[in-house]
Design a protein around this motif. Structure first.
Motif, PDB file in Angstrom:
ATOM      1  N   ASP A   1      -0.417  23.797 -31.889  1.00 25.91           N
ATOM      2  CA  ASP A   1       0.743  24.175 -32.471  1.00 25.91           C
ATOM      3  C   ASP A   1       0.478  24.719 -34.080  1.00 25.91           C
ATOM      4  OD1 ASP A   1       2.569  23.614 -30.266  1.00 25.91           O
ATOM      5  OD2 ASP A   1       2.348  21.497 -30.953  1.00 25.91           O
ATOM      6  N   ILE A   2      -0.447  23.805 -34.773  1.00 28.10           N
ATOM      7  CA  ILE A   2      -0.588  24.315 -36.151  1.00 28.10           C
ATOM      8  C   ILE A   2      -0.829  25.862 -36.110  1.00 28.10           C
ATOM      9  CG2 ILE A   2      -2.198  23.779 -38.309  1.00 28.10           C
ATOM     10  CD1 ILE A   2      -1.856  21.112 -37.715  1.00 28.10           C
ATOM     11  N   VAL A   3      -1.986  26.176 -35.335  1.00 26.45           N
ATOM     12  CA  VAL A   3      -2.536  27.614 -35.335  1.00 26.45           C
ATOM     13  C   VAL A   3      -1.586  28.626 -34.913  1.00 26.45           C
ATOM     14  CG1 VAL A   3      -4.382  28.933 -34.134  1.00 26.45           C
ATOM     15  CG2 VAL A   3      -5.015  26.703 -34.959  1.00 26.45           C
ATOM     16  N   GLU A   4      -0.848  28.100 -33.649  1.00 26.47           N
ATOM     17  CA  GLU A   4       0.154  29.118 -33.140  1.00 26.47           C
ATOM     18  C   GLU A   4       1.384  29.567 -34.138  1.00 26.47           C
ATOM     19  OE1 GLU A   4       3.251  29.366 -29.300  1.00 26.47           O
ATOM     20  OE2 GLU A   4       1.864  27.619 -29.447  1.00 26.47           O
ATOM     21  N   ARG A   5       1.783  28.375 -34.730  1.00 22.81           N
ATOM     22  CA  ARG A   5       3.032  28.766 -35.791  1.00 22.81           C
ATOM     23  C   ARG A   5       2.542  28.860 -37.155  1.00 22.81           C
ATOM     24  NH1 ARG A   5       6.477  23.470 -33.346  1.00 22.81           N
ATOM     25  NH2 ARG A   5       6.611  23.963 -31.477  1.00 22.81           N
ATOM     26  N   THR A   6       1.162  28.761 -37.413  1.00 26.94           N
ATOM     27  CA  THR A   6       0.700  28.827 -38.717  1.00 26.94           C
ATOM     28  C   THR A   6       1.415  27.838 -39.692  1.00 26.94           C
ATOM     29  OG1 THR A   6       0.524  31.372 -38.193  1.00 26.94           O
ATOM     30  CG2 THR A   6      -0.066  30.735 -40.571  1.00 26.94           C
ATOM     31  N   SER A   7       1.458  26.654 -39.151  1.00 24.94           N
ATOM     32  CA  SER A   7       2.196  25.626 -40.108  1.00 24.94           C
ATOM     33  C   SER A   7       1.105  25.020 -40.851  1.00 24.94           C
ATOM     34  CB  SER A   7       2.885  24.746 -39.022  1.00 24.94           C
ATOM     35  OG  SER A   7       1.960  24.257 -38.050  1.00 24.94           O
ATOM     36  N   PHE A   8       0.671  25.932 -41.774  1.00 32.69           N
ATOM     37  CA  PHE A   8      -0.759  25.367 -42.569  1.00 32.69           C
ATOM     38  C   PHE A   8      -0.393  24.131 -43.626  1.00 32.69           C
ATOM     39  CE2 PHE A   8       1.644  28.350 -45.036  1.00 32.69           C
ATOM     40  CZ  PHE A   8       1.917  27.846 -46.407  1.00 32.69           C
ATOM     41  N   ASP A   9       0.865  23.900 -43.888  1.00 32.66           N
ATOM     42  CA  ASP A   9       1.199  22.823 -44.591  1.00 32.66           C
ATOM     43  C   ASP A   9       0.879  21.404 -44.016  1.00 32.66           C
ATOM     44  OD1 ASP A   9       3.355  23.006 -42.986  1.00 32.66           O
ATOM     45  OD2 ASP A   9       4.952  23.087 -44.350  1.00 32.66           O
TER      46      ASP A   9
ATOM     47  N   VAL B   1      -2.147  12.947 -21.713  1.00 34.35           N
ATOM     48  CA  VAL B   1      -1.623  13.835 -22.959  1.00 34.35           C
ATOM     49  C   VAL B   1      -0.259  14.081 -22.686  1.00 34.35           C
ATOM     50  CG1 VAL B   1      -4.007  14.643 -23.527  1.00 34.35           C
ATOM     51  CG2 VAL B   1      -2.521  16.013 -22.115  1.00 34.35           C
ATOM     52  N   GLU B   2       0.726  14.034 -23.680  1.00 31.61           N
ATOM     53  CA  GLU B   2       1.932  14.521 -23.492  1.00 31.61           C
ATOM     54  C   GLU B   2       2.143  15.133 -24.767  1.00 31.61           C
ATOM     55  OE1 GLU B   2       6.505  12.334 -23.493  1.00 31.61           O
ATOM     56  OE2 GLU B   2       4.590  11.151 -23.293  1.00 31.61           O
ATOM     57  N   ARG B   3       3.000  16.567 -24.548  1.00 32.64           N
ATOM     58  CA  ARG B   3       3.500  17.319 -25.851  1.00 32.64           C
ATOM     59  C   ARG B   3       4.645  16.721 -26.328  1.00 32.64           C
ATOM     60  NH1 ARG B   3       0.914  22.617 -25.547  1.00 32.64           N
ATOM     61  NH2 ARG B   3       1.705  22.713 -27.582  1.00 32.64           N
ATOM     62  N   LEU B   4       4.675  17.030 -27.629  1.00 32.48           N
ATOM     63  CA  LEU B   4       5.869  16.347 -28.359  1.00 32.48           C
ATOM     64  C   LEU B   4       6.175  17.325 -29.352  1.00 32.48           C
ATOM     65  CD1 LEU B   4       4.435  12.780 -29.341  1.00 32.48           C
ATOM     66  CD2 LEU B   4       5.901  13.276 -27.417  1.00 32.48           C
ATOM     67  N   THR B   5       7.551  17.267 -29.510  1.00 33.21           N
ATOM     68  CA  THR B   5       8.294  18.066 -30.579  1.00 33.21           C
ATOM     69  C   THR B   5       8.230  17.720 -31.985  1.00 33.21           C
ATOM     70  OG1 THR B   5      10.596  17.635 -29.888  1.00 33.21           O
ATOM     71  CG2 THR B   5       9.579  19.393 -28.337  1.00 33.21           C
ATOM     72  N   VAL B   6       8.409  16.629 -32.133  1.00 34.22           N
ATOM     73  CA  VAL B   6       8.366  15.923 -33.506  1.00 34.22           C
ATOM     74  C   VAL B   6       7.379  16.547 -34.427  1.00 34.22           C
ATOM     75  CG1 VAL B   6       9.398  13.775 -32.610  1.00 34.22           C
ATOM     76  CG2 VAL B   6       7.017  13.913 -33.006  1.00 34.22           C
ATOM     77  N   HIS B   7       7.598  16.582 -35.795  1.00 36.85           N
ATOM     78  CA  HIS B   7       6.972  16.931 -36.754  1.00 36.85           C
ATOM     79  C   HIS B   7       6.112  18.478 -36.437  1.00 36.85           C
ATOM     80  CE1 HIS B   7       7.458  13.371 -39.175  1.00 36.85           C
ATOM     81  NE2 HIS B   7       6.839  12.658 -38.468  1.00 36.85           N
ATOM     82  N   GLY B   8       6.763  19.146 -36.024  1.00 31.81           N
ATOM     83  CA  GLY B   8       6.610  20.450 -35.907  1.00 31.81           C
ATOM     84  C   GLY B   8       5.394  20.664 -34.661  1.00 31.81           C
ATOM     85  N   GLY B   9       5.354  19.820 -34.017  1.00 36.35           N
ATOM     86  CA  GLY B   9       4.400  19.855 -32.589  1.00 36.35           C
ATOM     87  C   GLY B   9       3.386  18.769 -32.762  1.00 36.35           C
ATOM     88  N   GLU B  10       3.366  17.777 -31.722  1.00 32.27           N
ATOM     89  CA  GLU B  10       2.323  17.089 -31.869  1.00 32.27           C
ATOM     90  C   GLU B  10       1.873  16.629 -30.253  1.00 32.27           C
ATOM     91  OE1 GLU B  10       3.251  14.316 -35.582  1.00 32.27           O
ATOM     92  OE2 GLU B  10       3.485  13.233 -33.615  1.00 32.27           O
TER      93      GLU B  10
END
Length: 409
Positions: A206-214, A243-252
């Motif tokens: 999710d970090i890479v896909e959304r560029t959530s670099f912070d 494994v389970e995909r979560l929406t919290v905190h921008g994707g976990e």
């Protein structure tokens, strides 16, 4: 860029792929009269292991500098997160904790937001929390807390006092800890053969896909994928079984580990590993492209704020989050571009943001005289925040977002 840094999981070669430069401790909010010359900085850079695929920081910040008695983050601050953890606790009560006299241990229990539900249900439990301030809040809720860092020695002490655990759980904690060998040795010692180790952390995909670099800052040392967690588990006598995909905190992702050979891995594990392979998530080419996207956001955001200042528009920050330190310091955003940032956390109010020294004020400073624009640092709570701030929009206010790209809404 050096490739000689040893991986903290397997000792393989770690190749650096992005350097955020000089960064402060993300939660070290300063008194207004602080001696800025004494502020702690380090080089925030991130790399990937060529052997096990684990993405990690290349420089470790001493844990005592980050997690201490004045640690200002409280998990219960968000209603959405309270519901998230309550839902998990209720699920565990009907699954892993449904037997006779179950015992659960949570690593980094924070203010007891998850364990509180289990404590109210009479489940035997223990929270391990190194930050005294949040541990005291948990204890006030009736949660049994041990104020210390979790490592193998801690696990063996808990084992001697309480016996083996049915569930060991961690949320937004495991990725903070560089000394993973000691953690997982402790988990193996403390966990029943039939037990599970469940943890959830920001997902690299999710970090890479959304560029959530912070999401990359001092407290986040590892950036997990199903593939790298499976490798990490296998090297420590454990097995990734779900494994389970979560929406919290921008994707976990919520990972479930069990002692090797004790449970059949779910189809979800193989599916996510295959998806990561197809996306080439651990390839340097992919990760360097992520870095180029980060630089574009940096340039676009600073250009927008500079233009708004030139036009005489008022801009304030919303949410003095830990991850906002990465944004403000990478982009050079100080009080001249964002005069103040509003936050509901009393421990941050009246202080200055790390590195860039933007004053932190109470929410009244936002609602008392609405600005033209609000830079939403707490973007992972955007839906909840925007629902609570409809009067700002009604007054003509606009939000500035920078994940996955810079835009005004």
């Amino acid at each position: 860029m050096s490739s000689t840094i040893p991986c903290r999981i397997c000792a393989g070669p770690v190749q650096e792929f992005f350097d955020f430069g000089r960064q402060p401790l993300s939660d070290a909010f300063l008194p207004v009269d602080a001696d800025f010359s004494q502020e702690f900085f380090f080089r925030l850079a991130v790399g990937v292991c060529g052997t096990c695929g684990m993405v990690q920081l290349t420089e470790e910040v001493p844990r005592d500098r980050m997690f201490h008695e004045d640690y200002p983050y409280f998990s219960s601050g968000s209603a959405y997160m309270r519901e998230h953890f309550e839902g998990l606790a209720k699920r565990l009560l009907t699954t892993e904790l449904s037997g006779g006299d179950p015992f659960v241990v949570e690593l980094g229990c924070n203010d007891g937001v998850m364990l509180g539900t289990l404590a109210d249900s009479g489940v035997r439990h223990l929270g391990v929390e190194p930050s005294a301030s949040v541990a005291a809040v948990a204890a006030g809720k009736g949660v049994r807390v041990r104020t210390s860092f979790f490592e193998e020695a801690t696990a063996r002490e808990i084992l001697a006092e309480d016996g083996q655990a049915d569930v060991i759980y961690a949320a937004n904690t495991l990725c903070h800890i560089p000394y993973m060998d000691s953690i997982l040795a402790g988990v193996r010692a403390l966990l029943k053969p039939t037990g599970v180790f469940v943890f959830e952390d920001p997902y690299l995909g999710d970090i890479v896909e959304r560029t959530s670099f912070d999401q990359i800052y001092d407290e986040h040392f590892f950036f997990f994928t199903a593939s790298s967690v499976r490798e990490m588990a296998a090297r420590n006598g454990l097995e990734l079984v779900d494994v389970e995909r979560l929406t919290v905190h921008g994707g976990e992702v919520r990972y479930t580990l069990a002692p090797a050979g004790q449970r059949q891995p779910s189809e979800a594990v193989a599916a996510l590993v295959a998806e990561e392979k197809e996306r080439k998530l651990s390839d340097l080419t992919t990760l360097r492209a992520f870095g180029e996207n980060v630089l574009k956001i940096r340039d676009d955001l600073t250009a927008l704020l500079t233009r708004l200042r030139a036009e005489g528009k008022s801009v304030v920050g919303y949410g003095a989050t830990a991850k906002s330190a990465t944004v403000t310091n990478l982009c050079g955003i100080g009080p001249e571009l964002v005069p103040f940032v509003c936050d509901t956390t009393p421990a941050k109010q009246g202080r200055l943001t790390p590195g860039t020294h933007i004053p932190v004020r109470t929410p009244d400073a936002f609602s008392g005289d609405y600005p033209d624009y609000a830079l939403l640092f707490a973007w992972n709570h955007a839906e909840e925040i925007m629902a609570n701030e409809q009067e700002f929009r009604a007054a003509g206010g606009k939000w500035i977002l920078y994940v996955p790209e810079v835009k005004v809404v």
